[in-house]
Design an enzyme around this catalytic site. Sequence first.
Site, PDB file in Angstrom:
ATOM      1  N   SER A  68      39.739  55.385  57.030  1.00 29.79           N
ATOM      2  CA  SER A  68      39.560  56.755  57.514  1.00 29.79           C
ATOM      3  C   SER A  68      40.126  56.885  58.918  1.00 29.79           C
ATOM      4  O   SER A  68      39.766  56.123  59.807  1.00 29.79           O
ATOM      5  CB  SER A  68      38.072  57.123  57.568  1.00 29.79           C
TER       6      SER A  68
ATOM      7  N   GLU B 173      23.712  56.487  57.238  1.00 27.55           N
ATOM      8  CA  GLU B 173      22.428  55.850  57.475  1.00 27.55           C
ATOM      9  C   GLU B 173      21.402  56.856  58.006  1.00 27.55           C
ATOM     10  O   GLU B 173      21.748  57.879  58.605  1.00 27.55           O
ATOM     11  CB  GLU B 173      22.560  54.732  58.522  1.00 27.55           C
TER      12      GLU B 173
ATOM     13  N   HIS C 172      41.592  60.350  52.553  1.00 28.33           N
ATOM     14  CA  HIS C 172      41.971  58.983  52.192  1.00 28.33           C
ATOM     15  C   HIS C 172      43.274  59.038  51.389  1.00 28.33           C
ATOM     16  O   HIS C 172      43.425  59.870  50.510  1.00 28.33           O
ATOM     17  CB  HIS C 172      40.891  58.303  51.337  1.00 28.33           C
TER      18      HIS C 172
END
Length: 279
Positions: free
Chosen positions: A46, A200, A78
Amino acid sequence: MDPVKIDTEPAQPPAPDPFALARTAADALRVTTGIDSADLALVLGSGWKSGTDLLGEPLASVDLAELPGFSAPAVAGHGGQVLVVRTPAGKTALVFTGRTHFYEEKGVDAVVHGVRTAAALGVKRLVLTNGCGGLNPAWGPGTTVLIRDHINLTAASPLHGATFVDLTNAYSPELIALAQGVDPTLQTGVYVQFRGPHYETPAEVRMAGIIGGDLVGMSTTLETIAAREAGMEVLGISLVTNAAAGVTDAPLDHSEVIAAGQEAAPRLARLLADLVEVL
Ligand code: 8IG
């Protein structure tokens, strides 16, 4: 009484040998590009797509989807080609403008297929790049960090059977030194791979820091393990595209990731071009 007859499913075909599949892909690349072997391979993550701009003379470009064992990229931003480039130093480099991620659920062999294909072409040095979240507040979006070690939290491995691969110097100290020769300001960090595709929680990011991590991402570690199995030297470079969750008050979003990559693009292209000159 006669035993009950159960209609069984037809037997599954045997899983293809991933190394044989990589040799098939390498042969297909030889036929379509005319190269016999390659010296280096780069995987652009990325934000790193501009990394192809200054590398050298482009000799060929092949859509990954046309090669055995590869599939089209799953994520906006991507890429999905392998380029063959002749570097100014006269080396042949394979440049993968996209990768398969573990979270795509195509299996670990699919994740490392590009690495194994490069190995089947004789590649000895592999540069793995990625975009990631940073834990160090001093490493703002756009900071490039050399990976000095990793923590693989995917609970997966690309190795089959009792294949005990040493990961002591998984990220080559020699290549780190070469990179720091090119740019002495480059710092090093420990990359923690989560499965993704969710980012996360702040608590997970704090955990990553407590266990020794500096960077959080969704790639690289499985590819490094496969590369070490194949005997390649690995240089890992992360572009911090965002502060990891909870490091700042701002929520994360994918457009921020793409913007950080675009802003850093000319610098990343220069860094990779300078690097391939010494690899
Ligand atoms: I770009 O903050 C990018 N990829 N796991 N966490 C994880 N992967 C990422 C992040 C991030 N940013």
